[in-house]
Design an enzyme around this catalytic site. Structure first.
Site, PDB file in Angstrom:
ATOM      1  N   ARG A  75       1.539  -6.708   6.985  1.00 48.88           N
ATOM      2  CA  ARG A  75       2.007  -6.271   5.658  1.00 48.88           C
ATOM      3  C   ARG A  75       2.785  -4.960   5.681  1.00 48.88           C
ATOM      4  O   ARG A  75       3.540  -4.680   4.760  1.00 48.88           O
ATOM      5  CB  ARG A  75       0.803  -6.139   4.708  1.00 48.88           C
ATOM      6  CG  ARG A  75      -0.181  -5.070   5.152  1.00 48.88           C
ATOM      7  CD  ARG A  75      -1.507  -5.203   4.435  1.00 48.88           C
ATOM      8  NE  ARG A  75      -2.458  -4.170   4.836  1.00 48.88           N
ATOM      9  CZ  ARG A  75      -3.158  -4.184   5.952  1.00 48.88           C
ATOM     10  NH1 ARG A  75      -3.009  -5.163   6.823  1.00 48.88           N
ATOM     11  NH2 ARG A  75      -3.996  -3.213   6.220  1.00 48.88           N
ATOM     12  N   CYS A 179      -8.858  -3.502   2.539  1.00 45.15           N
ATOM     13  CA  CYS A 179      -8.131  -4.681   3.020  1.00 45.15           C
ATOM     14  C   CYS A 179      -8.928  -5.412   4.093  1.00 45.15           C
ATOM     15  O   CYS A 179      -8.891  -6.635   4.181  1.00 45.15           O
ATOM     16  CB  CYS A 179      -6.777  -4.256   3.588  1.00 45.15           C
ATOM     17  SG  CYS A 179      -5.684  -3.587   2.337  1.00 45.15           S
ATOM     18  N   CYS A 237     -10.985  11.825 -23.083  1.00 42.73           N
ATOM     19  CA  CYS A 237     -10.596  11.818 -21.663  1.00 42.73           C
ATOM     20  C   CYS A 237     -10.890  13.171 -21.007  1.00 42.73           C
ATOM     21  O   CYS A 237     -10.525  14.212 -21.546  1.00 42.73           O
ATOM     22  CB  CYS A 237      -9.105  11.489 -21.539  1.00 42.73           C
ATOM     23  SG  CYS A 237      -8.516  11.583 -19.835  1.00 42.73           S
TER      24      CYS A 237
END
Ligand SMILES: [Zn+2]
Length: 258
Positions: A75, A179, A237
Site C-alpha cells: 500500500r 493494519c 468541547c
C-alpha cells in the site's frame, strides 16, 4: 517554487489544471506559495505527498519516524524492496522531490508546524489527538483521514471557522486495530490519501467554503457509498468550546521544542 506564469515549463506542467476555473493562475500561485506538512508517510501519506507535489505545492514537509518494512509495500507505493530498513520520511522526500522538481521536500520534525495546512496521515489515536490539539491551539488547518479495512473517514478542521476533531471525538476511544491486526488493501488507503490531498488543495485555492469543514465524510469502500454527516461545534468541547480547558500545547500534554 513559486508559480511563474511566464515560465513555459510550468505552463506546460500545470496546463491541465490551470484550465480549471477553480484553480487558474491565481490558484496555482497559491499552491506554489503553500507550505504543507504531511504527518505519516504510509498508506495515506504516499499518495497524498505525490498528488500535492504534482499539483505544484511549493513546500512539502514529511514527518514519519518509521522505517520501510516488506509488509508496507502492498500500500505504501513510494517504496521499493531496496528501501527496506531505511527511514520512510527520507525515502519519501527524496523520491517525490526527484519526480516533482518544482517542490521543495524536506524531512521535518514535529515542532515544525508553521504550515498553511497539515495532513494527518497517521494510523493511531494517540498521534491523531496530538495533531488535532496541536493544530487547533496553533491555529493551523488540519485535514484528517483514516482507513480501517473498507471503511474510510475524512474531516477538515479549521480553527476559528468550524468545529474541531474533539467536537466529534472528545476523547480517544480505546485503541484502533492497526493494519497488522485489521488488514488493509492498498487501493483503499490510496483513495483516502488522494481525498486528503484533494481536500488540502481545495482549501489552498478556494478557502474554507471549498472544504468539508463541519462534516465528517464516511466512505464504505466496499459498496462505494458515501455519507456526509453534518456535525455542529460542540459547546462543551474541551478544545474549542467556551469552557475549553485545552488552551495551549502544555494542556494538550505536548512538550514544545524550541
Ligand atoms: Zn471542538
Amino acid at each position: 517554487m513559486p508559480f511563474n506564469p511566464r515560465d513555459p515549463d510550468q505552463l506546460s506542467r500545470y496546463g491541465r489544471q490551470l484550465q480549471l476555473k477553480q484553480i487558474g493562475p491565481a490558484g496555482q500561485a497559491r499552491l506554489g506559495g503553500a507550505r504543507v506538512v504531511v504527518v505519516g508517510a504510509g498508506g495515506l501519506g504516499c499518495p497524498a505527498l505525490q498528488y500535492l507535489a504534482a499539483a505544484g505545492v511549493g513546500a512539502l514537509h514529511v514527518i514519519d519516524g518509521d522505517v520501510v518494512e516488506l509488509s508496507n509495500l502492498n500500500r505504501q507505493v513510494l517504496y521499493r524492496p531496496e528501501d527496506l530498513g531505511k527511514p520512510k520520511a527520507e525515502i519519501a522526500a527524496q523520491r517525490v522531490g526527484a519526480t516533482f522538481t518544482h517542490a521543495t521536500l524536506t524531512r521535518a520534525q514535529l515542532h515544525l508546524l508553521e504550515a498553511d495546512v497539515v495532513l494527518d496521515a497517521t494510523d493511531n489515536f494517540a498521534a491523531r489527538f496530538l495533531l488535532a490539539d496541536a493544530c487547533r491551539v496553533k491555529g493551523i488547518p488540519l485535514v484528517q483521514a483514516a482507513v480501517t479495512q473498507f471503511s474510510g473517514q475524512l474531516g477538515t478542521y479549521l480553527p476559528g471557522v468550524g468545529p474541531c476533531y474533539r467536537c466529534f471525538f472528545p476523547e480517544p476511544a480505546g485503541t484502533l486495530p492497526g493494519c497488522a491486526e485489521a488488514g488493509i488493501l492498498g487501493a483503499a488507503a490510496g483513495v483516502m490519501g488522494s481525498l486528503q490531498a484533494l481536500e488540502a488543495i481545495k482549501f489552498l485555492v478556494g478557502g474554507p467554503a471549498a472544504t468539508v469543514s463541519g462534516h465528517l465524510v464516511v466512505l464504505d469502500l466496499w459498496t462505494l457509498s458515501l455519507e456526509r454527516i453534518a456535525l455542529p461545534p460542540d459547546p462543551t468541547c474541551p478544545l474549542c468550546g467556551p469552557t475549553a480547558w485545552i488552551r495551549d500545547l502544555r494542556d494538550a500534554g505536548i512538550e514544545e521544542t524550541p
